[in-house]
Design a protein around this motif. Structure first.
Motif, mmCIF file in Angstrom:
data_model
loop_
_atom_site.group_PDB
_atom_site.id
_atom_site.type_symbol
_atom_site.label_atom_id
_atom_site.label_comp_id
_atom_site.label_asym_id
_atom_site.label_seq_id
_atom_site.Cartn_x
_atom_site.Cartn_y
_atom_site.Cartn_z
ATOM 1 N N LEU A 44 0.821 -1.094 0.312
ATOM 2 C CA LEU A 44 0.051 0.141 -0.014
ATOM 3 C C LEU A 44 0.840 1.163 -0.191
ATOM 4 O O LEU A 44 0.536 2.218 -0.864
ATOM 5 C CB LEU A 44 -0.958 -0.171 1.206
ATOM 6 N N MET A 45 2.029 1.244 0.865
ATOM 7 C CA MET A 45 2.889 2.414 0.842
ATOM 8 C C MET A 45 3.459 2.510 -0.552
ATOM 9 O O MET A 45 3.671 3.685 -0.849
ATOM 10 C CB MET A 45 3.834 2.257 1.952
ATOM 11 N N MET A 46 3.931 1.561 -1.251
ATOM 12 C CA MET A 46 4.442 1.616 -2.493
ATOM 13 C C MET A 46 3.596 2.183 -3.699
ATOM 14 O O MET A 46 3.783 2.966 -4.276
ATOM 15 C CB MET A 46 4.936 0.288 -2.965
ATOM 16 N N GLY A 47 2.038 1.661 -3.242
ATOM 17 C CA GLY A 47 1.166 2.468 -4.063
ATOM 18 C C GLY A 47 1.063 3.896 -3.998
ATOM 19 O O GLY A 47 1.137 4.624 -4.879
ATOM 20 N N LEU A 48 1.012 4.330 -2.855
ATOM 21 C CA LEU A 48 1.167 5.785 -2.552
ATOM 22 C C LEU A 48 2.361 6.300 -2.983
ATOM 23 O O LEU A 48 2.080 7.494 -3.702
ATOM 24 C CB LEU A 48 0.848 5.828 -1.011
ATOM 25 N N GLY A 49 3.428 5.853 -2.682
ATOM 26 C CA GLY A 49 4.769 6.328 -3.128
ATOM 27 C C GLY A 49 4.704 6.609 -4.760
ATOM 28 O O GLY A 49 5.132 7.657 -5.263
ATOM 29 N N LEU A 123 -4.551 -8.776 -3.735
ATOM 30 C CA LEU A 123 -5.145 -7.905 -4.320
ATOM 31 C C LEU A 123 -4.151 -6.666 -4.086
ATOM 32 O O LEU A 123 -4.241 -5.545 -5.125
ATOM 33 C CB LEU A 123 -6.748 -7.354 -4.252
ATOM 34 N N THR A 124 -3.469 -6.670 -2.880
ATOM 35 C CA THR A 124 -2.530 -5.521 -2.714
ATOM 36 C C THR A 124 -1.383 -5.459 -3.310
ATOM 37 O O THR A 124 -0.578 -4.447 -3.530
ATOM 38 C CB THR A 124 -2.300 -5.547 -0.898
ATOM 39 N N THR A 125 -1.019 -6.607 -3.972
ATOM 40 C CA THR A 125 0.105 -6.962 -4.529
ATOM 41 C C THR A 125 -0.060 -5.902 -5.975
ATOM 42 O O THR A 125 1.006 -5.418 -6.382
ATOM 43 C CB THR A 125 0.414 -8.384 -5.149
ATOM 44 N N ALA A 126 -1.305 -5.826 -6.455
ATOM 45 C CA ALA A 126 -1.354 -5.017 -7.681
ATOM 46 C C ALA A 126 -0.882 -3.359 -7.388
ATOM 47 O O ALA A 126 -0.533 -2.627 -8.251
ATOM 48 C CB ALA A 126 -2.740 -5.088 -7.974
ATOM 49 N N LEU A 127 -1.055 -3.016 -6.231
ATOM 50 C CA LEU A 127 -0.775 -1.569 -6.010
ATOM 51 C C LEU A 127 0.722 -1.268 -5.588
ATOM 52 O O LEU A 127 1.156 -0.224 -5.551
ATOM 53 C CB LEU A 127 -1.577 -1.157 -4.510
ATOM 54 N N ARG A 128 1.429 -2.410 -5.507
ATOM 55 C CA ARG A 128 3.089 -2.398 -5.313
ATOM 56 C C ARG A 128 3.642 -1.890 -6.499
ATOM 57 O O ARG A 128 4.456 -2.726 -7.307
ATOM 58 C CB ARG A 128 3.332 -3.890 -4.796
ATOM 59 N N GLN A 129 3.757 -0.739 -6.909
ATOM 60 C CA GLN A 129 3.838 0.016 -8.315
ATOM 61 C C GLN A 129 5.411 0.666 -8.060
ATOM 62 O O GLN A 129 5.664 1.246 -6.940
ATOM 63 C CB GLN A 129 3.032 0.937 -8.572
ATOM 64 N N THR A 130 6.023 0.984 -9.384
ATOM 65 C CA THR A 130 7.362 1.366 -9.255
ATOM 66 C C THR A 130 7.363 3.102 -8.777
ATOM 67 O O THR A 130 6.159 3.904 -9.031
ATOM 68 C CB THR A 130 7.801 1.619 -10.588
ATOM 69 N N TRP A 131 8.561 3.456 -8.224
ATOM 70 C CA TRP A 131 8.612 4.870 -7.901
ATOM 71 C C TRP A 131 9.395 5.396 -8.923
ATOM 72 O O TRP A 131 9.640 6.635 -9.012
ATOM 73 C CB TRP A 131 9.578 4.934 -6.300
ATOM 74 N N THR A 132 10.501 4.618 -9.711
ATOM 75 C CA THR A 132 11.278 5.394 -10.570
ATOM 76 C C THR A 132 11.243 4.784 -11.928
ATOM 77 O O THR A 132 12.021 5.161 -12.730
ATOM 78 C CB THR A 132 12.914 4.578 -10.005
ATOM 79 N N GLY A 133 10.074 4.423 -12.276
ATOM 80 C CA GLY A 133 9.732 4.133 -13.834
ATOM 81 C C GLY A 133 9.818 5.347 -14.324
ATOM 82 O O GLY A 133 10.340 5.351 -15.793
ATOM 83 N N GLY A 134 9.460 6.640 -14.099
ATOM 84 C CA GLY A 134 9.718 8.039 -14.816
ATOM 85 C C GLY A 134 11.159 8.267 -15.079
ATOM 86 O O GLY A 134 11.441 8.757 -16.333
ATOM 87 N N VAL A 135 11.902 7.912 -14.102
ATOM 88 C CA VAL A 135 13.267 8.401 -14.188
ATOM 89 C C VAL A 135 14.032 7.434 -15.175
ATOM 90 O O VAL A 135 14.687 7.691 -15.996
ATOM 91 C CB VAL A 135 14.044 8.175 -12.906
ATOM 92 N N ALA A 136 13.483 6.181 -14.945
ATOM 93 C CA ALA A 136 14.135 4.985 -16.059
ATOM 94 C C ALA A 136 13.616 5.202 -17.508
ATOM 95 O O ALA A 136 14.301 4.688 -18.239
ATOM 96 C CB ALA A 136 13.711 3.623 -15.643
ATOM 97 N N GLY A 137 12.587 5.909 -17.533
ATOM 98 C CA GLY A 137 12.245 6.355 -19.152
ATOM 99 C C GLY A 137 11.398 5.489 -19.698
ATOM 100 O O GLY A 137 11.276 5.483 -21.102
ATOM 101 N N THR A 138 10.683 4.530 -19.016
ATOM 102 C CA THR A 138 9.969 3.490 -19.702
ATOM 103 C C THR A 138 8.769 3.959 -20.499
ATOM 104 O O THR A 138 8.017 3.677 -21.301
ATOM 105 C CB THR A 138 9.267 2.541 -18.815
#
Length: 312
Positions: A44-49, A123-138
């Protein structure tokens, strides 16, 4: 040019209700779901971040998309039904290649690995999203859609629809969908395979909404009930520390680059497959799968020869 609505934001109440429902059904033995409080809290915290990180890089992404769109090849109207149909397939194919790249090349795996770091699948695993995707340029992989003529707002809405769809497939409560659905769409069964760390299942089922891309490009592996999925990454993290989960692979890359002895090694550590090393001493998904296949061949050979050996 800005999207009139955000599908992900609209779906947040549904996410909350679905998670609570899954927890309650599991508590009363009505559904299969394995929750660990610290793990769920980390997700959940990863999703918020991730949401905050998206706000920080969103301006750059939007500006780049708008600039590309101003140099577009065609003008595709947002009001045309055919345009949404074409974009549905085009965006989903883009997602497949983004997802595959994020597993097969370490630089982009570093921004994606946190989505796989949970040893639980709910279902909480779905919210475990990247914080650095924007920097990685995906996000660059979606720019060609605007260059073709799809308005950036249209692309953003379709990306959001894809992300919302993928929420419900992060569950063990649903075993199989009807055969026709399993043949065309990504499902909990297919995505469990994607999150599994069993050598049999590594680097498979990269689909967003449509599993047809994996079938077309040879990356589809069906779930085998005889071998339950074990979740997480090849070497699971021994901590629920939020920042360790988010940044551990970037730290690993930095350490490897610091010890590089040549430009070739540096490139390999950055853009080789996860686990790459100059002398091959580390294991990659390719070597792990190769060892698994060798064991399977040996096991089958022993089984085939056993009857003959026992009856001379």
């Amino acid at each position: 040019m800005k999207p009139a609505f955000d599908p992900v934001q609209l779906a947040i109440p549904f996410f909350v209700i679905a998670i609570v429902l899954e927890v309650l059904l599991a508590r009363f033995g009505k559904a299969r779901a394995n929750y660990e409080p610290r793990d769920a809290a980390t997700s959940l915290m990863m999703g918020l971040g991730s949401t905050i990180a998206g706000l920080l890089t969103g301006g750059v992404v939007f500006a780049a998309s708008l600039w590309i769109y101003e140099h577009r090849l065609f003008t595709i109207p947002m009001t045309a039904i055919w345009a949404w149909v074409v974009l549905f397939f085009a965006e989903d194919l883009t997602y497949y290649w983004f997802h595959r790249l994020s597993h097969e090349r370490r630089f982009w795996w570093a921004s994606h690995v946190n989505h796989h770091s949970s040893t639980h699948y709910n279902l909480t695993t779905a919210l475990r999203q990247t914080w650095t995707g924007g920097v990685a340029g995906t996000w660059l992989l979606w720019l060609p859609l605007s260059f073709l003529g799809f308005p950036p707002a249209m692309v953003a809405i379709q990306k959001g629809i894809s992300l919302v769809y993928q929420f419900w497939i992060h569950t063990e409560a649903v075993r199989r969908m009807p055969a026709w659905f399993e043949a065309v769409f990504n499902t909990p069964s297919h995505h469990r395979v994607h999150h599994a760390r069993n050598p049999r299942y590594l680097d498979a089922n990269y689909a967003g909404i449509l599993i047809i891309w994996d079938r077309m490009f040879g990356t589809f592996i069906p779930e085998d009930d005889a071998e339950p999925c074990r979740y997480g990454i090849v070497r699971n993290l021994p901590t629920f520390n939020l920042f360790t989960n988010v940044f551990h692979e970037w730290i690993g890359i930095a350490k490897d680059l610091a010890g590089s002895r040549s430009p070739r090694e540096a490139v390999g550590y950055l853009f080789g497959p996860p686990g790459w090393s100059p002398d091959g001493s580390r294991e990659t998904s390719h070597t792990l799968k190769a060892k698994w296949r060798a064991r399977e061949v040996l096991r089958e050979t022993v089984q085939e020869s056993a009857p003959a050996d026992s009856h001379p």
